[in-house]
Design a protein around this motif. Structure first.
Motif, mmCIF file in Angstrom:
data_model
loop_
_atom_site.group_PDB
_atom_site.id
_atom_site.type_symbol
_atom_site.label_atom_id
_atom_site.label_comp_id
_atom_site.label_asym_id
_atom_site.label_seq_id
_atom_site.Cartn_x
_atom_site.Cartn_y
_atom_site.Cartn_z
ATOM 1 N N LEU A 247 44.858 67.986 96.810
ATOM 2 C CA LEU A 247 44.450 69.263 96.226
ATOM 3 C C LEU A 247 45.529 70.335 96.330
ATOM 4 O O LEU A 247 45.400 71.393 95.718
ATOM 5 C CB LEU A 247 43.171 69.755 96.918
ATOM 6 C CG LEU A 247 41.960 68.835 96.795
ATOM 7 C CD1 LEU A 247 40.792 69.378 97.612
ATOM 8 C CD2 LEU A 247 41.556 68.667 95.334
ATOM 9 N N ALA A 248 46.561 70.082 97.090
ATOM 10 C CA ALA A 248 47.680 71.027 97.226
ATOM 11 C C ALA A 248 48.970 70.221 97.327
ATOM 12 O O ALA A 248 49.663 70.248 98.336
ATOM 13 C CB ALA A 248 47.497 71.927 98.436
ATOM 14 N N ALA A 249 49.254 69.471 96.254
ATOM 15 C CA ALA A 249 50.379 68.531 96.282
ATOM 16 C C ALA A 249 51.731 69.228 96.307
ATOM 17 O O ALA A 249 52.678 68.733 96.917
ATOM 18 C CB ALA A 249 50.296 67.597 95.070
ATOM 19 N N ALA A 250 51.831 70.382 95.634
ATOM 20 C CA ALA A 250 53.105 71.110 95.588
ATOM 21 C C ALA A 250 52.864 72.466 94.949
ATOM 22 O O ALA A 250 51.900 72.667 94.211
ATOM 23 C CB ALA A 250 54.148 70.337 94.781
ATOM 24 N N LYS A 251 53.745 73.410 95.235
ATOM 25 C CA LYS A 251 53.725 74.693 94.537
ATOM 26 C C LYS A 251 54.138 74.471 93.080
ATOM 27 O O LYS A 251 55.038 73.672 92.787
ATOM 28 C CB LYS A 251 54.668 75.690 95.196
ATOM 29 C CG LYS A 251 54.269 76.082 96.622
ATOM 30 C CD LYS A 251 52.981 76.880 96.637
ATOM 31 C CE LYS A 251 52.721 77.523 98.002
ATOM 32 N NZ LYS A 251 52.491 76.511 99.049
ATOM 33 N N ARG A 252 53.507 75.201 92.178
ATOM 34 C CA ARG A 252 53.791 74.997 90.761
ATOM 35 C C ARG A 252 55.246 75.287 90.425
ATOM 36 O O ARG A 252 55.847 74.604 89.586
ATOM 37 C CB ARG A 252 52.859 75.869 89.911
ATOM 38 C CG ARG A 252 53.102 75.726 88.416
ATOM 39 C CD ARG A 252 51.987 76.331 87.604
ATOM 40 N NE ARG A 252 52.267 76.260 86.186
ATOM 41 C CZ ARG A 252 51.391 76.512 85.209
ATOM 42 N NH1 ARG A 252 50.149 76.849 85.531
ATOM 43 N NH2 ARG A 252 51.732 76.427 83.941
ATOM 44 N N HIS A 253 55.845 76.265 91.085
ATOM 45 C CA HIS A 253 57.211 76.659 90.721
ATOM 46 C C HIS A 253 58.246 75.579 91.046
ATOM 47 O O HIS A 253 59.371 75.631 90.563
ATOM 48 C CB HIS A 253 57.593 77.971 91.417
ATOM 49 C CG HIS A 253 57.750 77.860 92.905
ATOM 50 N ND1 HIS A 253 58.890 77.383 93.507
ATOM 51 C CD2 HIS A 253 56.889 78.170 93.912
ATOM 52 C CE1 HIS A 253 58.740 77.391 94.823
ATOM 53 N NE2 HIS A 253 57.535 77.864 95.090
ATOM 54 N N THR A 254 57.871 74.544 91.850
ATOM 55 C CA THR A 254 58.828 73.484 92.175
ATOM 56 C C THR A 254 59.017 72.508 91.021
ATOM 57 O O THR A 254 60.050 71.847 90.925
ATOM 58 C CB THR A 254 58.367 72.701 93.412
ATOM 59 O OG1 THR A 254 57.134 72.021 93.114
ATOM 60 C CG2 THR A 254 58.168 73.628 94.604
ATOM 61 N N GLY A 255 58.001 72.369 90.169
ATOM 62 C CA GLY A 255 58.106 71.488 89.013
ATOM 63 C C GLY A 255 57.933 70.015 89.315
ATOM 64 O O GLY A 255 58.089 69.177 88.418
ATOM 65 N N THR A 256 57.594 69.654 90.535
ATOM 66 C CA THR A 256 57.431 68.233 90.859
ATOM 67 C C THR A 256 56.486 68.046 92.042
ATOM 68 O O THR A 256 56.354 68.938 92.895
ATOM 69 C CB THR A 256 58.799 67.580 91.176
ATOM 70 O OG1 THR A 256 58.632 66.162 91.292
ATOM 71 C CG2 THR A 256 59.388 68.137 92.459
ATOM 72 N N ALA A 257 55.806 66.910 92.068
ATOM 73 C CA ALA A 257 54.909 66.559 93.164
ATOM 74 C C ALA A 257 54.882 65.042 93.299
ATOM 75 O O ALA A 257 55.156 64.307 92.334
ATOM 76 C CB ALA A 257 53.506 67.095 92.919
ATOM 77 N N ILE A 258 54.548 64.575 94.484
ATOM 78 C CA ILE A 258 54.494 63.135 94.765
ATOM 79 C C ILE A 258 53.129 62.787 95.350
ATOM 80 O O ILE A 258 52.627 63.475 96.229
ATOM 81 C CB ILE A 258 55.609 62.725 95.742
ATOM 82 C CG1 ILE A 258 56.987 62.933 95.092
ATOM 83 C CG2 ILE A 258 55.445 61.268 96.176
ATOM 84 C CD1 ILE A 258 58.146 62.673 96.035
ATOM 85 N N LEU A 259 52.548 61.696 94.845
ATOM 86 C CA LEU A 259 51.272 61.205 95.364
ATOM 87 C C LEU A 259 51.472 59.781 95.872
ATOM 88 O O LEU A 259 51.573 58.842 95.078
ATOM 89 C CB LEU A 259 50.194 61.226 94.276
ATOM 90 C CG LEU A 259 48.790 60.780 94.711
ATOM 91 C CD1 LEU A 259 48.220 61.747 95.751
ATOM 92 C CD2 LEU A 259 47.856 60.690 93.509
ATOM 93 N N PRO A 260 51.564 59.578 97.180
ATOM 94 C CA PRO A 260 51.684 58.213 97.734
ATOM 95 C C PRO A 260 50.389 57.429 97.516
ATOM 96 O O PRO A 260 49.297 57.960 97.697
ATOM 97 C CB PRO A 260 51.953 58.445 99.219
ATOM 98 C CG PRO A 260 52.333 59.892 99.338
ATOM 99 C CD PRO A 260 51.610 60.596 98.232
ATOM 100 N N MET A 261 50.532 56.167 97.143
ATOM 101 C CA MET A 261 49.374 55.309 96.948
ATOM 102 C C MET A 261 49.238 54.343 98.118
ATOM 103 O O MET A 261 50.225 53.812 98.620
ATOM 104 C CB MET A 261 49.522 54.527 95.636
ATOM 105 C CG MET A 261 49.615 55.419 94.402
ATOM 106 S SD MET A 261 48.143 56.453 94.176
ATOM 107 C CE MET A 261 46.899 55.206 93.889
ATOM 108 N N PRO A 262 48.011 54.089 98.587
ATOM 109 C CA PRO A 262 47.818 53.182 99.712
ATOM 110 C C PRO A 262 48.145 51.739 99.333
ATOM 111 O O PRO A 262 48.063 51.365 98.160
ATOM 112 C CB PRO A 262 46.333 53.346 100.041
ATOM 113 C CG PRO A 262 45.715 53.822 98.769
ATOM 114 C CD PRO A 262 46.754 54.656 98.089
ATOM 115 N N PRO A 263 48.503 50.905 100.318
ATOM 116 C CA PRO A 263 48.868 49.512 100.028
ATOM 117 C C PRO A 263 47.790 48.725 99.306
ATOM 118 O O PRO A 263 48.098 47.855 98.479
ATOM 119 C CB PRO A 263 49.139 48.935 101.429
ATOM 120 C CG PRO A 263 49.500 50.115 102.266
ATOM 121 C CD PRO A 263 48.686 51.254 101.728
#
Length: 210
Positions: free
Chosen positions: A161-177
């Motif tokens: 729900l808070a993956a990254a600030k919008r101004h950074t332009g990028t976010a990462i979502l790790p997926m479980p094995p």
């Protein structure tokens, strides 16, 4: 017996005859006492029941996400109930045999007037989903990205729900094995830091996890 909470002109809580009174989202509500039905449902009624059950199941893994994404949908309609209301009207497609299925491209997991970035993309990097978006536009520097990967085969969801600030332009979502080998439906949305405003969610498509 029923209790009058605000005098004769106010709402009541309890049962009076065939009517039940209660509060829902701060409003006084009454409904009739339910009766067991013996008549077979019509084709339309059965279709509506099937759609209701599908939507209930599809949204269930997203409860926390929907509490934020649909927080400001309407004064008395928020979260899961609001998401079910919207998507029941807009997210179904009819098949040739007149049955209905949820189209993930039509579904929203967030609803609001906050503008989306002009461009949004995703890619798979190992076991991580990488989101990228354009940084121009009118928004607050502390606005945040919400990201979601939904695994329809298992009925599970991975989100931040808070993956990254919008101004950074990028976010990462790790997926479980245990998500390896599955297809995931991917969404992104943006929210004010205090959750006072949201964007509509944006459907990025399907990824096959390896």
């Amino acid at each position: 017996m029923a209790i009058l909470k605000n005098g004769a002109k106010g709402g009541f809580s309890g049962k009076v005859g065939s009517v039940i009174g209660y509060q829902l989202n701060g409003q006084d509500v009454i409904r009739g006492w339910s009766k067991k039905r013996t008549k077979k449902p019509s084709k339309l009624e059965q279709a509506n029941r099937d759609k209701f059950a599908q939507m209930q199941t599809w949204l269930k893994p997203l409860l926390d996400f929907l509490r934020v994404g649909f927080k400001n949908y309407a004064p008395t309609y928020q979260g899961f109930v609001a998401a079910k209301s919207y998507n029941s009207k807009h997210a179904f497609k009819q098949n040739a045999d007149e049955t209905y299925l949820i189209d993930p491209a039509l579904a929203l997991v967030s609803f609001g007037s906050m503008p989306l970035p002009q461009t949004i993309s995703m890619e798979l990097n190992g076991n991580e989903i990488v989101f990228n978006w354009s940084k121009e536009g009118n928004y607050q520097g502390i606005d945040q990205a919400m990201v979601l990967a939904y695994v329809p085969k298992t009925g599970e969801a991975v989100y931040d729900l808070a993956a990254a600030k919008r101004h950074t332009g990028t976010a990462i979502l790790p997926m479980p094995p245990n998500s390896a080998g599955h297809e995931v439906q991917v969404y992104i949305a943006f929210v004010a830091y205090d959750q006072s405003a949201q964007s509509n969610s944006y459907y990025l498509g399907v990824l096959s996890l390896t």
